[in-house]
Design an enzyme around this catalytic site. Structure first.
Site, PDB file in Angstrom:
ATOM      1  N   ARG A 150      41.114 -33.268 -17.616  1.00 19.44           N
ATOM      2  CA  ARG A 150      42.267 -34.119 -16.861  1.00 19.44           C
ATOM      3  C   ARG A 150      41.701 -35.063 -15.837  1.00 19.44           C
ATOM      4  O   ARG A 150      41.732 -36.208 -15.964  1.00 19.44           O
ATOM      5  CB  ARG A 150      43.162 -33.262 -15.934  1.00 19.44           C
ATOM      6  N   THR A 151      40.838 -34.664 -15.084  1.00 19.66           N
ATOM      7  CA  THR A 151      40.501 -35.305 -13.797  1.00 19.66           C
ATOM      8  C   THR A 151      39.562 -36.773 -14.149  1.00 19.66           C
ATOM      9  O   THR A 151      39.770 -37.903 -13.987  1.00 19.66           O
ATOM     10  CB  THR A 151      39.633 -34.639 -12.771  1.00 19.66           C
ATOM     11  N   LYS A 180      15.875 -34.837 -15.927  1.00 15.80           N
ATOM     12  CA  LYS A 180      14.344 -35.183 -15.628  1.00 15.80           C
ATOM     13  C   LYS A 180      14.001 -34.743 -14.389  1.00 15.80           C
ATOM     14  O   LYS A 180      12.892 -35.082 -13.754  1.00 15.80           O
ATOM     15  CB  LYS A 180      13.933 -36.577 -16.014  1.00 15.80           C
ATOM     16  N   ARG A 190      32.113 -35.585  -9.755  1.00 12.99           N
ATOM     17  CA  ARG A 190      32.358 -33.979  -9.768  1.00 12.99           C
ATOM     18  C   ARG A 190      31.065 -33.503  -9.682  1.00 12.99           C
ATOM     19  O   ARG A 190      30.195 -33.902 -10.502  1.00 12.99           O
ATOM     20  CB  ARG A 190      33.296 -33.682 -10.990  1.00 12.99           C
ATOM     21  N   HIS A 202      39.093 -30.925  -3.616  1.00 13.50           N
ATOM     22  CA  HIS A 202      39.620 -31.711  -4.737  1.00 13.50           C
ATOM     23  C   HIS A 202      40.895 -32.545  -4.283  1.00 13.50           C
ATOM     24  O   HIS A 202      41.812 -32.206  -4.760  1.00 13.50           O
ATOM     25  CB  HIS A 202      40.079 -30.754  -5.891  1.00 13.50           C
TER      26      HIS A 202
HETATM   27  C1  NCD Z   1      40.915 -27.903 -11.301  1.00 15.46           C
HETATM   28  C2  NCD Z   1      39.392 -27.987 -10.949  1.00 15.46           C
HETATM   29  O1  NCD Z   1      38.532 -28.652 -11.484  1.00 15.46           O
HETATM   30  O2  NCD Z   1      39.215 -27.511  -9.714  1.00 15.46           O
HETATM   31  N1  NCD Z   1      41.140 -28.577 -12.637  1.00 15.46           N
HETATM   32  C3  NCD Z   1      41.564 -29.902 -12.415  1.00 15.46           C
HETATM   33  O3  NCD Z   1      40.752 -30.729 -11.962  1.00 15.46           O
HETATM   34  N2  NCD Z   1      42.819 -30.160 -12.812  1.00 15.46           N
HETATM   35  C4  NCD Z   1      41.471 -26.511 -11.515  1.00 15.46           C
HETATM   36  C5  NCD Z   1      40.316 -25.258 -12.370  1.00 15.46           C
HETATM   37  O4  NCD Z   1      39.390 -25.948 -12.819  1.00 15.46           O
HETATM   38  O5  NCD Z   1      41.017 -24.407 -12.250  1.00 15.46           O
END
Ligand code: NCD
Length: 305
Positions: free
Chosen positions: A53-54, A82, A103, A131
Site C-alpha cells: 500500500r505505502t 555492494k 522505508r 509511520h
Molecule cells: C503497516 C506498516 O508497514 O507499518 N503497513 C502499512 O504501511 N499500511 C502495518 C504493518 O505492516 O503491519
C-alpha cells in the site's frame, strides 16, 4: 503555512495546525482540486522493506497529479548489496529527484537520511518507530467518518510494542480530546516512552488484554498485525500469535456502531466475513492513502500551498 522543503519524519515534529492543514489539503485534492500540480516533479521511492500500500499509493499519488517516480522496491537489486551506506545512496539519489519517500528496517533511518540532503525526506516507516503518512491517512479517515476527532473513544488493538502505526497514531491523537484504550497481550504493551508521552499530554488511556472489557465503549477499534519480523526470538512470537481474531461473533459483542480500522496487511486478526459489514472501513482507509499522500507530496515540493 509553508511546507516547502520540510521533512516528514515523526509525529513528534508536528504541530496540531500542521496536521490540520495537511488534512484540509487532502480534502481539496480528493475533491479534484490541484490537478496536475505535481507536473515536472519526481519522487524517488526507496523501499528497503516490503510494502504494498505505502509504496504503490505514493507512486500512484505522484502519477495521478502529473508527476513521475522511480525507485527501489527490492533492496537486493540496489548497491546496498555492494555495501553502499544509506547516506551515500541518499546523497546520490538527491540529485535525481525532488522528494524521497523512504522505508527502512532501522529506526532513525529517515532522520539520518534527512541529515544528508536538502530535498524533503518522507518517512514511509522506519523499523518499529514511526509511520507518519499512515497516521495522516488514519486521521483523515476518522474525520471523514465522524466529522471530528474530538470526543471519540479509540481502541488500539494488537501489537502496540512493535507496531509503528500505533506509535505515530497515538502521538497524533494526543492533540485531540480522545480517550484511548490499549488492548494487547502483556508482551506487546505500548512502550513506556509512548505511554509517558500521552500522560504528559493529559490523554486518558486504559490498558487491558481483553477486548470485551472495553468493546461496548469504543467508537473505533484500530486493529494491528503482530509484527513477526520484529521479534528477536520467534518463540516469543509463537506465544502471542493469533491472540486476537475479530470475526462476526466478536463484532456482535462490541458497540453496534463501532468502526473497525486496520493499516493492513492483515494476517488473521480480522476475519474476511467482517469486510462486508458497515463496521469495516479498512479498505476505505487504505484508499485515502492516495489523496493524503498527494497532499503531502504537493506540500513538501511546494507544488501545493
Ligand atoms: C503497516 C506498516 O508497514 O507499518 N503497513 C502499512 O504501511 N499500511 C502495518 C504493518 O505492516 O503491519
Amino acid at each position: 503555512m509553508n511546507f516547502k522543503g520540510k521533512d516528514i519524519i515523526s509525529l513528534r515534529d508536528f504541530k496540531k495546525e500542521e496536521i490540520e492543514y495537511i488534512l484540509q489539503k487532502a480534502s481539496e485534492v480528493k475533491e479534484g482540486r490541484h490537478s496536475n500540480s505535481l507536473k515536472g516533479k519526481v519522487l524517488a521511492s526507496l523501499f528497503f522493506e516490503p510494502s504494498t500500500r505505502t509504496r504503490l499509493s505514493f507512486e500512484a499519488a505522484m502519477t495521478l497529479l502529473g508527476g513521475n517516480f522511480f525507485g527501489i522496491a527490492d533492496p537486493q537489486s540496489s548497491s546496498t548489496q555492494k555495501g553502499e551506506t544509506l547516506k551515500d545512496t541518499i546523497k546520490t539519489i538527491s540529485g535525481y529527484c525532488d522528494v524521497i519517500a523512504i522505508r527502512h528496517p532501522f529506526e532513525g533511518a529517515a532522520r539520518a537520511s534527512a541529515d544528508v540532503t536538502e530535498i524533503p525526506i518522507i518517512n514511509a516507516g522506519d523499523g518499529s518507530n514511526q509511520h507518519p503518512t499512515q497516521t495522516l491517512l488514519d486521521l483523515y479517515t476518522i474525520k471523514e467518518q465522524f466529522g471530528s476527532l474530538d470526543g471519540l473513544n479509540i481502541g488500539l488493538l494488537g501489537d502496540l510494542k512493535y507496531g509503528r502505526t500505533v506509535h505515530s497514531l497515538s502521538m497524533a491523537l494526543s492533540f485531540y480530546n480522545v480517550k484511548l484504550f490499549m488492548i494487547s497481550p502483556e508482551l506487546l504493551k505500548m512502550p513506556i516512552h509512548y505511554a509517558q508521552y500521552l500522560e504528559n499530554k493529559g490523554i486518558k488511556y486504559t490498558e487491558t488484554q481483553n477486548i470485551f472489557d472495553v468493546g461496548q465503549d469504543l467508537d473505533i477499534l484500530y486493529v494491528t498485525r503482530i509484527q513477526r519480523e520484529r521479534f528477536g526470538d520467534l518463540q516469543e512470537y509463537e506465544k502471542v500469535a493469533g491472540s486476537y481474531k475479530i470475526n462476526l461473533e466478536v463484532l456482535d459483542k462490541l458497540n453496534k456502531k463501532i468502526k473497525i480500522m486496520h493499516p493492513l496487511p492483515r494476517v488473521d486478526e480480522i476475519d474476511d466475513s467482517v469486510d462486508k459489514t458497515d463496521n469495516a472501513i479498512y479498505f476505505e482507509q487504505a484508499h485515502n492513502g492516495i489523496p493524503v499522500r498527494q497532499a503531502i507530496l504537493g506540500l513538501v515540493t511546494g507544488a501545493i500551498q
